[in-house]
Write a protein that holds these residues in place. Structure first.
Motif, PDB file in Angstrom:
ATOM      1  N   ILE A  77      -1.997  -2.066  -5.802  1.00 40.49           N
ATOM      2  CA  ILE A  77      -2.839  -1.259  -4.903  1.00 40.49           C
ATOM      3  C   ILE A  77      -4.148  -0.915  -5.602  1.00 40.49           C
ATOM      4  CG2 ILE A  77      -3.018   0.915  -3.634  1.00 40.49           C
ATOM      5  CD1 ILE A  77      -0.922  -1.138  -2.478  1.00 40.49           C
ATOM      6  N   TRP A  78      -4.081  -0.459  -6.840  1.00 39.34           N
ATOM      7  CA  TRP A  78      -5.289  -0.055  -7.564  1.00 39.34           C
ATOM      8  C   TRP A  78      -6.225  -1.237  -7.776  1.00 39.34           C
ATOM      9  CZ3 TRP A  78      -1.931   2.881 -11.644  1.00 39.34           C
ATOM     10  CH2 TRP A  78      -1.404   4.050 -11.060  1.00 39.34           C
ATOM     11  N   GLN A  79      -5.673  -2.414  -8.046  1.00 45.61           N
ATOM     12  CA  GLN A  79      -6.522  -3.597  -8.187  1.00 45.61           C
ATOM     13  C   GLN A  79      -7.209  -3.917  -6.858  1.00 45.61           C
ATOM     14  OE1 GLN A  79      -7.485  -5.272 -10.906  1.00 45.61           O
ATOM     15  NE2 GLN A  79      -6.322  -3.835 -12.130  1.00 45.61           N
ATOM     16  N   ALA A  80      -6.502  -3.752  -5.743  1.00 44.37           N
ATOM     17  CA  ALA A  80      -7.096  -3.984  -4.427  1.00 44.37           C
ATOM     18  C   ALA A  80      -8.221  -2.981  -4.153  1.00 44.37           C
ATOM     19  CB  ALA A  80      -6.021  -3.904  -3.331  1.00 44.37           C
ATOM     20  N   LEU A  81      -8.068  -1.755  -4.632  1.00 42.37           N
ATOM     21  CA  LEU A  81      -9.133  -0.763  -4.462  1.00 42.37           C
ATOM     22  C   LEU A  81     -10.423  -1.240  -5.125  1.00 42.37           C
ATOM     23  CD1 LEU A  81      -7.224   2.584  -5.194  1.00 42.37           C
ATOM     24  CD2 LEU A  81      -8.016   1.750  -2.967  1.00 42.37           C
ATOM     25  N   CYS A  82     -10.296  -1.916  -6.243  1.00 47.74           N
ATOM     26  CA  CYS A  82     -11.475  -2.398  -6.977  1.00 47.74           C
ATOM     27  C   CYS A  82     -12.278  -3.416  -6.176  1.00 47.74           C
ATOM     28  CB  CYS A  82     -11.053  -3.007  -8.314  1.00 47.74           C
ATOM     29  SG  CYS A  82     -10.392  -1.787  -9.469  1.00 47.74           S
ATOM     30  N   ASP A  83     -11.656  -4.014  -5.153  1.00 44.17           N
ATOM     31  CA  ASP A  83     -12.347  -5.000  -4.318  1.00 44.17           C
ATOM     32  C   ASP A  83     -13.161  -4.362  -3.193  1.00 44.17           C
ATOM     33  OD1 ASP A  83     -11.310  -7.075  -5.850  1.00 44.17           O
ATOM     34  OD2 ASP A  83      -9.544  -7.311  -4.555  1.00 44.17           O
ATOM     35  N   ILE A  84     -13.017  -3.051  -3.001  1.00 50.60           N
ATOM     36  CA  ILE A  84     -13.800  -2.371  -1.951  1.00 50.60           C
ATOM     37  C   ILE A  84     -15.165  -2.049  -2.544  1.00 50.60           C
ATOM     38  CG2 ILE A  84     -13.906  -0.470  -0.291  1.00 50.60           C
ATOM     39  CD1 ILE A  84     -10.843  -0.132  -0.712  1.00 50.60           C
TER      40      ILE A  84
ATOM     41  N   GLY B 217      -3.931   0.873   6.111  1.00 51.20           N
ATOM     42  CA  GLY B 217      -3.308  -0.286   6.750  1.00 51.20           C
ATOM     43  C   GLY B 217      -3.990  -1.588   6.365  1.00 51.20           C
ATOM     44  N   GLN B 218      -5.322  -1.601   6.353  1.00 49.20           N
ATOM     45  CA  GLN B 218      -6.055  -2.809   5.967  1.00 49.20           C
ATOM     46  C   GLN B 218      -5.775  -3.163   4.511  1.00 49.20           C
ATOM     47  OE1 GLN B 218      -9.970  -1.342   6.911  1.00 49.20           O
ATOM     48  NE2 GLN B 218     -10.082  -2.488   8.837  1.00 49.20           N
ATOM     49  N   LEU B 219      -5.719  -2.148   3.677  1.00 50.85           N
ATOM     50  CA  LEU B 219      -5.452  -2.373   2.256  1.00 50.85           C
ATOM     51  C   LEU B 219      -4.081  -3.031   2.084  1.00 50.85           C
ATOM     52  CD1 LEU B 219      -6.851  -1.729  -0.494  1.00 50.85           C
ATOM     53  CD2 LEU B 219      -5.520   0.368  -0.531  1.00 50.85           C
ATOM     54  N   GLY B 220      -3.064  -2.477   2.753  1.00 52.70           N
ATOM     55  CA  GLY B 220      -1.721  -3.045   2.685  1.00 52.70           C
ATOM     56  C   GLY B 220      -1.658  -4.440   3.288  1.00 52.70           C
ATOM     57  N   ALA B 221      -2.283  -4.633   4.433  1.00 48.02           N
ATOM     58  CA  ALA B 221      -2.269  -5.953   5.081  1.00 48.02           C
ATOM     59  C   ALA B 221      -2.929  -7.000   4.194  1.00 48.02           C
ATOM     60  CB  ALA B 221      -2.967  -5.879   6.436  1.00 48.02           C
TER      61      ALA B 221
ATOM     62  N   GLY C 117      -0.526  -8.418   1.993  1.00 45.03           N
ATOM     63  CA  GLY C 117       0.640  -9.022   2.633  1.00 45.03           C
ATOM     64  C   GLY C 117       1.769  -8.054   2.902  1.00 45.03           C
ATOM     65  N   LEU C 118       1.476  -6.760   2.897  1.00 45.69           N
ATOM     66  CA  LEU C 118       2.509  -5.747   3.140  1.00 45.69           C
ATOM     67  C   LEU C 118       2.588  -5.434   4.628  1.00 45.69           C
ATOM     68  CD1 LEU C 118       1.604  -3.318   0.214  1.00 45.69           C
ATOM     69  CD2 LEU C 118       3.489  -4.961   0.287  1.00 45.69           C
ATOM     70  N   PRO C 119       3.790  -5.176   5.155  1.00 46.57           N
ATOM     71  CA  PRO C 119       3.917  -4.823   6.569  1.00 46.57           C
ATOM     72  C   PRO C 119       3.372  -3.415   6.833  1.00 46.57           C
ATOM     73  CG  PRO C 119       6.043  -4.670   5.471  1.00 46.57           C
ATOM     74  CD  PRO C 119       5.086  -5.233   4.469  1.00 46.57           C
ATOM     75  N   PRO C 120       3.019  -3.122   8.082  1.00 46.11           N
ATOM     76  CA  PRO C 120       2.491  -1.792   8.427  1.00 46.11           C
ATOM     77  C   PRO C 120       3.413  -0.649   8.006  1.00 46.11           C
ATOM     78  CG  PRO C 120       2.194  -3.291  10.270  1.00 46.11           C
ATOM     79  CD  PRO C 120       3.026  -4.025   9.237  1.00 46.11           C
ATOM     80  N   SER C 121       4.709  -0.907   7.926  1.00 43.52           N
ATOM     81  CA  SER C 121       5.658   0.145   7.535  1.00 43.52           C
ATOM     82  C   SER C 121       5.446   0.615   6.093  1.00 43.52           C
ATOM     83  CB  SER C 121       7.097  -0.356   7.704  1.00 43.52           C
ATOM     84  OG  SER C 121       7.329  -1.488   6.876  1.00 43.52           O
ATOM     85  N   HIS C 122       4.635  -0.111   5.332  1.00 41.78           N
ATOM     86  CA  HIS C 122       4.376   0.257   3.934  1.00 41.78           C
ATOM     87  C   HIS C 122       3.130   1.135   3.766  1.00 41.78           C
ATOM     88  CE1 HIS C 122       7.456  -2.634   3.032  1.00 41.78           C
ATOM     89  NE2 HIS C 122       7.307  -2.467   1.731  1.00 41.78           N
ATOM     90  N   SER C 123       2.490   1.528   4.869  1.00 43.22           N
ATOM     91  CA  SER C 123       1.229   2.273   4.736  1.00 43.22           C
ATOM     92  C   SER C 123       1.415   3.602   4.018  1.00 43.22           C
ATOM     93  CB  SER C 123       0.551   2.471   6.090  1.00 43.22           C
ATOM     94  OG  SER C 123       1.379   3.200   6.961  1.00 43.22           O
ATOM     95  N   ARG C 124       2.551   4.253   4.183  1.00 49.21           N
ATOM     96  CA  ARG C 124       2.795   5.518   3.475  1.00 49.21           C
ATOM     97  C   ARG C 124       2.913   5.272   1.966  1.00 49.21           C
ATOM     98  NH1 ARG C 124       4.207  10.574   5.406  1.00 49.21           N
ATOM     99  NH2 ARG C 124       4.522   9.702   7.459  1.00 49.21           N
ATOM    100  N   ALA C 125       3.582   4.192   1.583  1.00 54.82           N
ATOM    101  CA  ALA C 125       3.701   3.847   0.159  1.00 54.82           C
ATOM    102  C   ALA C 125       2.331   3.474  -0.408  1.00 54.82           C
ATOM    103  CB  ALA C 125       4.684   2.692  -0.028  1.00 54.82           C
TER     104      ALA C 125
ATOM    105  N   ALA D 146      -6.258   5.518   9.557  1.00 57.36           N
ATOM    106  CA  ALA D 146      -6.239   4.412  10.525  1.00 57.36           C
ATOM    107  C   ALA D 146      -7.366   4.520  11.550  1.00 57.36           C
ATOM    108  CB  ALA D 146      -4.890   4.359  11.227  1.00 57.36           C
ATOM    109  N   SER D 147      -7.704   5.719  11.961  1.00 59.21           N
ATOM    110  CA  SER D 147      -8.767   5.890  12.958  1.00 59.21           C
ATOM    111  C   SER D 147     -10.139   6.041  12.306  1.00 59.21           C
ATOM    112  CB  SER D 147      -8.470   7.109  13.835  1.00 59.21           C
ATOM    113  OG  SER D 147      -8.447   8.278  13.032  1.00 59.21           O
ATOM    114  N   GLY D 148     -10.187   5.860  10.994  1.00 57.45           N
ATOM    115  CA  GLY D 148     -11.457   5.982  10.288  1.00 57.45           C
ATOM    116  C   GLY D 148     -11.754   7.396   9.823  1.00 57.45           C
TER     117      GLY D 148
END
Length: 182
Positions: free
Chosen positions: A87-94, A103-107, A110-118, A140-142
């Motif tokens: 997750i932290w590595q993905a943050l570096c790409d923003i 949700g976009q970060l998880g998607a 390749g994570l399912p929407p059910s992982h958004s809390r994690a 999710a709503s910005g």
């Protein structure tokens, strides 16, 4: 053993932590997960590599707050679980001035929407505020949602980066409408 240094910022004191010549923590005073036992280390008692990295981090953060720096080059090391590290590595790409949602970060990983809390939990435990830009993640709503350093700081960081988010857009539209009525 970690070295610690406190710097002033426009958003309050920040604790910087280095270990082995790499930045391992950037925390706002009072932030959730702040390392409570950390005390500033006298420069004379720090390993030279830690002193250099803490000086570089302080200089780069100062330039960021002045609006002169959009990306960081200070060497850092993320310490956490394999999931948190993804997750932290993905943050570096923003990029500076951009945002994502949980949700976009998880998607994107390749994570399912059910992982958004994690995903949100990992984002919230990011030990390198600003350097690893967790403040660029919105609900999710910005909407501005949780930020370990506080939502007011998140708003200030996004404003510094020139980001307009839905709540701010609505306030801007209302302000423009009020001006039109005058």
């Amino acid at each position: 053993m970690s070295s610690h240094h406190i710097i002033d910022s426009p958003l309050g004191d920040m604790l910087l932590r280095a270990d082995g010549g790499a930045l391992t923590g950037v925390f706002f005073a009072g932030q959730k997960y702040y390392p409570g036992l950390a005390r500033p280390t006298p420069v004379s008692a720090m390993p030279a590599a830690d002193a250099r990295v803490l000086e570089q981090a302080a200089m780069e953060l100062g330039a960021y707050f002045d609006g002169a720096l959009h990306g960081f080059s200070v060497p850092f090391r993320l310490v956490g679980s394999a999931f948190q590290q993804r997750i932290w590595q993905a943050l570096c790409d923003i990029e500076f001035g951009e945002t994502s949602t949980y949700g976009q970060l998880g998607a994107g990983l390749g994570l399912p929407p059910s992982h958004s809390r994690a995903v949100g939990g990992a984002v919230g435990r990011n030990p390198l505020s600003i350097i690893v830009p967790c403040h660029r993640v919105l609900g999710a709503s910005g909407d501005l949602t949780g930020y370990a350093g506080g939502v007011d700081r998140k708003r200030a960081l996004l404003t510094l980066e020139g980001v307009l988010y839905p709540g701010q857009l609505q306030a801007t539209a209302l302000g423009q409408a009020a001006l039109a009525l005058d």
